[in-house]
Each structure stands twice: as C-alpha cells, then as structure tokens.
Write an enzyme that holds these catalytic residues in place. Sequence first.
Site, short mmCIF file in Angstrom:
data_model
loop_
_atom_site.label_atom_id
_atom_site.label_comp_id
_atom_site.label_asym_id
_atom_site.label_seq_id
_atom_site.Cartn_x
_atom_site.Cartn_y
_atom_site.Cartn_z
N SER A 153 -36.19 60.30 23.79
CA SER A 153 -35.89 61.45 24.65
C SER A 153 -34.39 61.47 24.92
O SER A 153 -33.80 60.44 25.26
CB SER A 153 -36.63 61.35 25.98
OG SER A 153 -36.03 62.21 26.94
N HIS B 173 -37.62 63.43 20.99
CA HIS B 173 -38.46 64.05 22.02
C HIS B 173 -37.58 64.99 22.84
O HIS B 173 -36.60 64.55 23.43
CB HIS B 173 -39.03 62.94 22.91
CG HIS B 173 -39.92 63.39 24.03
ND1 HIS B 173 -41.28 63.50 23.91
CD2 HIS B 173 -39.64 63.73 25.31
CE1 HIS B 173 -41.79 63.89 25.06
NE2 HIS B 173 -40.83 64.02 25.94
N ASP C 42 -37.19 67.39 25.95
CA ASP C 42 -37.76 67.74 27.25
C ASP C 42 -37.23 69.10 27.71
O ASP C 42 -36.09 69.19 28.17
CB ASP C 42 -37.41 66.67 28.29
CG ASP C 42 -38.16 65.38 28.02
OD1 ASP C 42 -37.49 64.33 27.86
OD2 ASP C 42 -39.39 65.43 27.95
N MET D 146 -37.34 72.01 30.35
CA MET D 146 -37.74 72.22 31.74
C MET D 146 -37.20 73.57 32.23
O MET D 146 -36.05 73.90 31.95
CB MET D 146 -37.21 71.08 32.61
CG MET D 146 -37.67 69.70 32.14
SD MET D 146 -37.01 68.38 33.17
CE MET D 146 -37.59 66.94 32.31
N HIS E 243 -41.51 68.89 24.24
CA HIS E 243 -42.35 68.67 25.43
C HIS E 243 -41.99 69.77 26.42
O HIS E 243 -40.96 69.71 27.08
CB HIS E 243 -42.04 67.28 26.01
CG HIS E 243 -42.80 66.96 27.27
ND1 HIS E 243 -42.44 65.93 28.12
CD2 HIS E 243 -43.89 67.55 27.83
CE1 HIS E 243 -43.29 65.92 29.15
NE2 HIS E 243 -44.17 66.88 28.99
N MET F 130 -42.20 71.55 29.58
CA MET F 130 -42.56 71.51 31.01
C MET F 130 -42.13 72.86 31.61
O MET F 130 -41.21 72.92 32.43
CB MET F 130 -41.86 70.32 31.66
CG MET F 130 -42.45 68.99 31.25
SD MET F 130 -41.33 67.60 31.54
CE MET F 130 -40.33 67.68 30.04
N MET G 79 -48.53 61.46 30.81
CA MET G 79 -47.34 61.25 31.62
C MET G 79 -47.57 60.02 32.52
O MET G 79 -48.55 59.99 33.29
CB MET G 79 -47.04 62.45 32.50
CG MET G 79 -46.69 63.71 31.77
SD MET G 79 -45.22 63.58 30.72
CE MET G 79 -43.98 62.99 31.87
N ASP H 281 -45.42 59.00 27.97
CA ASP H 281 -44.11 59.51 28.33
C ASP H 281 -43.77 59.18 29.78
O ASP H 281 -44.42 59.64 30.70
CB ASP H 281 -44.08 61.04 28.14
CG ASP H 281 -42.70 61.63 28.34
OD1 ASP H 281 -42.59 62.88 28.40
OD2 ASP H 281 -41.73 60.86 28.42
C1 DX5 Z 1 -39.76 63.32 32.13
C2 DX5 Z 1 -39.70 63.52 30.66
C3 DX5 Z 1 -39.57 62.23 29.89
C4 DX5 Z 1 -38.32 61.42 30.25
C5 DX5 Z 1 -38.52 60.00 29.81
O1 DX5 Z 1 -40.26 64.47 32.71
O2 DX5 Z 1 -40.83 64.20 30.19
O3 DX5 Z 1 -39.60 62.49 28.50
O4 DX5 Z 1 -37.22 61.94 29.64
O5 DX5 Z 1 -37.46 59.25 30.25
P1 DX5 Z 1 -37.65 57.74 30.73
O6 DX5 Z 1 -37.98 56.97 29.47
O7 DX5 Z 1 -36.32 57.39 31.27
O8 DX5 Z 1 -38.73 57.71 31.72
ZN ZN Z 2 -41.00 64.25 27.96
#
Ligand code: DX5
Ligand code: ZN
Length: 328
Positions: A14, A39, A41, A43, A72, A74, A143, A182
């Site tokens: 990520s 990965h 993320d 948001m 991913h 969100m 998660m 994750d």
């Molecule tokens: C959080 C993300 C994760 C995050 C993971 O909402 O979906 O992918 O980036 O990061 P770490 O490994 O630091 O928890």
């Molecule tokens: Zn994620």
Amino acid sequence: MTRAAVGRARISASILDADLGNLANAVRRVDKAGTDRVHLDVMDGHFVPNLTFGPKTIKHLRRRTELPFDAHLMISEPGRYIEEYLDAGCDSVTIHVEIEEPIEPTLRAIKAAGRAAGLSLRPGTPIAALEPYAPLLDIVMIMTVEPGFGGQTFMREVLEAKAAPARALLAHKLFGGEVHVDGGVNRETAETVGTLGIDVLVVGSALFLKGRDMGREIRLIRTLADEGFQYALNDGVPPTPPDRMTAFASLPKHLAQRLTDAIEAVGVPVVMLRGDGQINPDGVRDYELLVPVVSEAAIVERFASMRESLLLEAATWRTMVVAPPAAE
Ligand code: DX5
Ligand code: ZN
C-alpha cells in the site's frame, strides 16, 4: 506482469503512507523492492474520514509499473465511477459491503471487464454480510483496522474470527480465490496472518518506515507468513507457490484440447504443451496438460472420470488413424 511467486504468501504494497507528493516514485520503489502487487487505497472523505486519490491518478501510475494493481475503494458510490477504475488499468477492484449503493451490479461490471472482483468489510461488520454476493467474489478483503488511515494496530481477533468463513465464501473458486488482509500487517504480525492461511498481505506503513530496507522487509514478512502457514496448516511442509503447475493428463492434441476447454471453463488455467512422450499414428506426439498444484485435488475430483474416458477414446482413435504416407 506477475512476478514468479516465491512461497505462497503474496505482498500487496500500500502506498498510502508514501510521499503523496511523489506517488510515481513510491510505485517504482515498491516494484524495485520486490512487492508482488500494488494496493491502491482510494478514499472519498465520505465513506471514510480521509481523502486520497482517484482513477486519474491511478491511470498515470499505471504507466510506472507492470505489477498488478489492487484497487481498494473506500468510497460511497463505486458504481458511479467503476468504468473509470477499470479504464485506469486496475487488475482487481474491491469495494465495501457497507455502502448503501447496490453492490451486485458493480461486482458484475468488474467481472465483465475480466478483472477480479472483491468485497471488503470493516472490523465490526459480520462476514455473513458478504454471503449474498459470494458467487460473484474472487477476493474477500478482511480489514484488521478501521479503514481510513495507515499505521494503526492490527486486530488479531478480527482475523481469527473471519479467516475461515472468508475462505468458505470463495469455495466456488477452484483456482484464484484470494483472502486478503488489510491493516497493521508487519514483521510482528505476519506469522499470525500466515497461520490463518491468508493469501495476500497488504502492507503499508511498515514498508515506508525510516531506516528500513524495503526489500528486506517484504522478504521478511513473506517468509514469516509462509512459516506460519507451514507449521500451522501444512504439517511443517513448505507451502507451494500458487503458480506451480503439475501434469494432469497426456493425450492426443484434439482430446487434450477438449479436456483443456472443460477445465478452463471452471476458471482454472491450463498449460497445454507438446509432450515428448508417445508418437501417435498421425505422427504427432501426445500433448501434456499442466494444472496448478493448488487446484490439483479439486481438478482430479471433478475431471478424473472425463480424463479416463478420453484416454479410452484415445486408444480407440489410435487404432483407427491411418498413418500419413511415408515421405518419398
Ligand atoms: C487503511 C488502508 C490500508 C492501509 C494499510 O484504510 O485500507 O490499506 O494503507 O496500512 P498499514 O499497513 O500501515 O496498516
Ligand atoms: Zn487498503
């Protein structure tokens, strides 16, 4: 491009905690460091209290690496933007089961584009919430932190409760079904993750910690996860890489093709190679069919009888084929 798998666990790096002012460099770094995938993320500041990047940024990052992109999402309305994420070059798209928008049409759109479709769930959401969508799932993403930020603490009890039911939701997949974890995955938690049979480990902040060698961290986390799997779930036997293949049948070409088509129709990749075994009366050697070791048991269960009848058909065929005239 898929890297040749070393061991069983795959790392999806990520870039959430990378320098967001230079994501291209972050992608290059994790690629060079040996991650198996990236990965992403996404948001929207609505589904989660954070705002990152969208399909346009991903499209630009797509040119920086050939590694698979796991998106991913969100976001509250993935269906509204799904074509843009597919167009941006995401290899898999995972949305959240807690959204209010209809879920099935978006999963179908992802699959219709030939990509892997996934559902993710917050720590507080029961895994049963995914059951109505199971037949459409290639990925279940558990998660182990509240989505929204990197660097949070890993919730072991959540993974312990959901790992096996998540696997069960993917039972329809003879090959390629993946359980992702994750949140909070690092060298301290990787072995636990491995003992629960997780396929893909998303790792974020642990890779971007100052003074850490990213390549070494990826290898360490992968090795620890595989050791966890080896001793907890594999009787101490080192795990098989998911892309390792094994011979399933040896048949004349036209019959080998028929069996290949049947196996691939249930979603299992087959490698069909001209073998160096028996030369048939038509002058062509038998073809070898290779299937993934990880799917071998399921393939035997489902296709052993077809293989037997094709072997009988081959024997009959060999007695009837007229050998081509000897070259002058
Ligand atoms: C959080 C993300 C994760 C995050 C993971 O909402 O979906 O992918 O980036 O990061 P770490 O490994 O630091 O928890
Ligand atoms: Zn994620």
